[in-house]
Design an enzyme around this catalytic site. Structure first.
Site, mmCIF file in Angstrom:
data_model
loop_
_atom_site.group_PDB
_atom_site.id
_atom_site.type_symbol
_atom_site.label_atom_id
_atom_site.label_comp_id
_atom_site.label_asym_id
_atom_site.label_seq_id
_atom_site.Cartn_x
_atom_site.Cartn_y
_atom_site.Cartn_z
ATOM 1 N N THR A 189 0.819 -1.216 0.000
ATOM 2 C CA THR A 189 0.000 0.000 0.000
ATOM 3 C C THR A 189 0.859 1.275 0.000
ATOM 4 O O THR A 189 1.864 1.366 0.693
ATOM 5 C CB THR A 189 -0.919 0.000 1.239
ATOM 6 O OG1 THR A 189 -1.677 -1.209 1.240
ATOM 7 C CG2 THR A 189 -1.860 1.193 1.236
ATOM 8 N N PRO A 235 0.496 5.850 -0.248
ATOM 9 C CA PRO A 235 -0.472 6.913 0.052
ATOM 10 C C PRO A 235 -1.510 7.091 -1.064
ATOM 11 O O PRO A 235 -2.682 7.329 -0.787
ATOM 12 C CB PRO A 235 0.406 8.150 0.209
ATOM 13 C CG PRO A 235 1.721 7.609 0.677
ATOM 14 C CD PRO A 235 1.885 6.279 0.014
ATOM 15 N N ALA A 243 -2.053 4.699 -3.535
ATOM 16 C CA ALA A 243 -2.388 3.405 -4.147
ATOM 17 C C ALA A 243 -2.788 2.429 -3.041
ATOM 18 O O ALA A 243 -1.932 1.761 -2.455
ATOM 19 C CB ALA A 243 -1.209 2.866 -4.945
ATOM 20 N N ARG A 254 -26.046 -10.229 34.404
ATOM 21 C CA ARG A 254 -26.679 -8.922 34.611
ATOM 22 C C ARG A 254 -28.193 -9.087 34.804
ATOM 23 O O ARG A 254 -28.864 -9.700 33.971
ATOM 24 C CB ARG A 254 -26.397 -8.034 33.385
ATOM 25 C CG ARG A 254 -27.122 -6.725 33.362
ATOM 26 C CD ARG A 254 -26.533 -5.754 34.351
ATOM 27 N NE ARG A 254 -27.120 -4.416 34.199
ATOM 28 C CZ ARG A 254 -26.899 -3.445 35.067
ATOM 29 N NH1 ARG A 254 -26.109 -3.629 36.117
ATOM 30 N NH2 ARG A 254 -27.451 -2.258 34.887
ATOM 31 N N GLU A 258 -6.367 -5.555 3.755
ATOM 32 C CA GLU A 258 -6.208 -6.646 2.770
ATOM 33 C C GLU A 258 -7.385 -6.724 1.803
ATOM 34 O O GLU A 258 -7.869 -7.800 1.472
ATOM 35 C CB GLU A 258 -5.969 -7.984 3.474
ATOM 36 C CG GLU A 258 -4.669 -7.939 4.260
ATOM 37 C CD GLU A 258 -4.100 -9.291 4.579
ATOM 38 O OE1 GLU A 258 -4.235 -10.206 3.772
ATOM 39 O OE2 GLU A 258 -3.489 -9.405 5.650
#
Ligand SMILES: Cc1cc2nc3c(=O)[nH]c(=O)nc-3n(C[C@H](O)[C@H](O)[C@H](O)COP(=O)(O)OP(=O)(O)OC[C@H]3O[C@@H](n4cnc5c(N)ncnc54)[C@H](O)[C@@H]3O)c2cc1C
Length: 383
Positions: A126, A128, A130, A271, A366
């Site tokens: 990767t 900036p 692309a 609870r 991914e």
């Protein structure tokens, strides 16, 4: 058909589960809070044999099948997303390309060190500009005599600037193909190479105890032999790597969903409101039923994809489906798990809050959910 896991796989699951509960659970919240990568737990995961799980023993790996590796990631993610990320990226993205495409010399040089967990290796795809369109990478590598000269930058690279990071596989433009498109190749760059800088990225919403990096290459020179596999095959290598990587992201979704479901179940039974456990209200019991149902379906899909891979059958379509489905199942499960915790679910003191944040990366990293749908649509012939 046989849906049973082998005895070895069951033992592995129990071993990793015990380890995650004893060694990771007690520190996960604090590491997340401090945004700190832990060398200690990374090494402990190495000692347990969680790096190089599918690598053959001759290179220092465990020689296991892919499903065993996926079970290990699932069990880590059941307790903590950051540690699961270190293992998933370490195996699928760091070790994978070296093991599948490296020369004998490269494998002998790097794999034994990476398979112990002493060192980590990054996967630099990767940039900036692309991300989803990774083929548009601008980083260049020009051959000058016996050296590649690399210029450019990468962003969001896991395991590439941790204290024990050894290097990174970088995809770069190495020329222009006959059809005018860029020729992309993968090149190995070690830390300490002049012109290569890796900086940790801070301020992440999720996976805060996992190492994420920005990489800079400024006339960075590496030997010609650092080319990984065949020149011009870099994009293909990266895409194949992502097919396997998607299975581990899917395992993180499955394990994270399982962990959040268990937290929700325990809380809903303890609870009490209106004089009875909140799980006894049908609307809440049905939420837990839906969680259990979706987790079961996600597990079947993921394990089938892994089975295809282990049988050396095409698994790309099921890997994309499993990545998409498991990550989105976790999204639905964590959302309802927080809802069942009421206001407490929004407090950092409660683990479910961390699961809620950690999930978001899974529909982005991914290959985003949109890109998975694109991949599936292509593979079923819709477009
Ligand atoms: C913590 C973390 C760890 C990471 N680790 C690594 C790593 O180790 N190595 C690595 O190389 N990368 C890594 N990444 C990068 C990750 O793979 C990218 O962030 C991801 O692929 C998306 O790219 P982008 O962020 O540039 O988003 P973009 O590609 O800009 O996408 C923005 C939005 O546009 C949508 N979109 C884009 N194209 C299309 C289209 N054709 N059709 C429909 N919608 C579209 C996307 O789905 C998304 O919703 C990591 C990221 C993070 C956050």
């Amino acid at each position: 058909m046989d849906f049973e896991l082998s005895m070895e796989q069951e033992i592995l699951r129990k071993t990793v589960r015990d380890f995650a509960e004893k060694e990771i659970a007690p520190v996960a919240q604090e590491l997340d809070e401090k945004e700190e990568f832990s060398l200690e737990t990374c090494r402990a995961m190495g000692e347990l044999g969680l790096f190089g799980m599918f690598v053959s023993e001759q290179y220092g790996g465990q020689g296991m099948d892919y499903i065993s590796y996926i079970i290990a990631v699932e069990e880590l993610a059941r307790v903590d997303g950051s540690h699961a990320a270190t293992i998933a990226a370490g195996n699928s993205l760091g070790i994978g390309p070296l093991y599948y495409y490296g020369s004998e010399e490269q494998k002998r040089k790097y794999l034994p060190k990476l398979c112990t967990g002493e060192y980590l290796w990054g996967f630099g795809l990767t940039e900036p500009n692309a991300g989803s369109d990774a083929g548009a990478s601008r980083t260049t590598a020009v051959l000058d005599g016996d050296q590649w000269v690399i210029n450019g930058s990468k962003i969001f690279i896991t395991n590439a600037s941790a204290p024990n990071s050894l290097g990174v596989t970088v995809m770069a433009r190495t020329g222009t193909r006959d059809d005018g498109r860029p020729e992309l190749s993968c090149i190995l760059v070690e830390h300490g190479t002049p012109g290569f800088e890796a900086k940790p990225m801070h301020g992440k919403m999720m996976w805060r105890a996992s190492n994420t990096s920005e990489l800079y290459f400024d006339d960075c020179r590496v030997p010609k032999d650092n080319l990984l596999g065949v020149r011009g095959k870099g994009f293909h290598q990266m895409l194949e790597t992502l097919d396997g990587g998607r299975l581990s992201i899917a395992a993180m979704g499955l394990g994270g969903a399982q962990g959040a479901y268990e937290l929700a179940m325990r809380y809903a039974k303890e609870r009490e409101q209106f004089g009875r456990p909140i799980a006894s209200f049908q609307v809440n019991a049905f939420k837990l039923a839906d969680m259990a149902l979706e987790i079961e379906a996600a597990r079947l899909l993921l394990y089938k994809a892994c089975w295809l891979r282990d049988q050396h059958k095409p698994f790309g379509k099921l890997a994309a489906m499993a990545k998409l489905y498991c990550s989105e199942v976790m999204g639905r499960v964590v959302s309802e798990a927080v809802q069942l915790h009421g206001g407490y679910g929004l407090m950092k003191e409660y683990n479910v809050e961390r699961f809620y944040r950690d999930q978001k990366l899974l529909t982005i990293g991914e290959g985003t959910s949109e890109i998975q749908r694109l991949v599936i649509a292509r593979l079923i012939g819709a477009i």
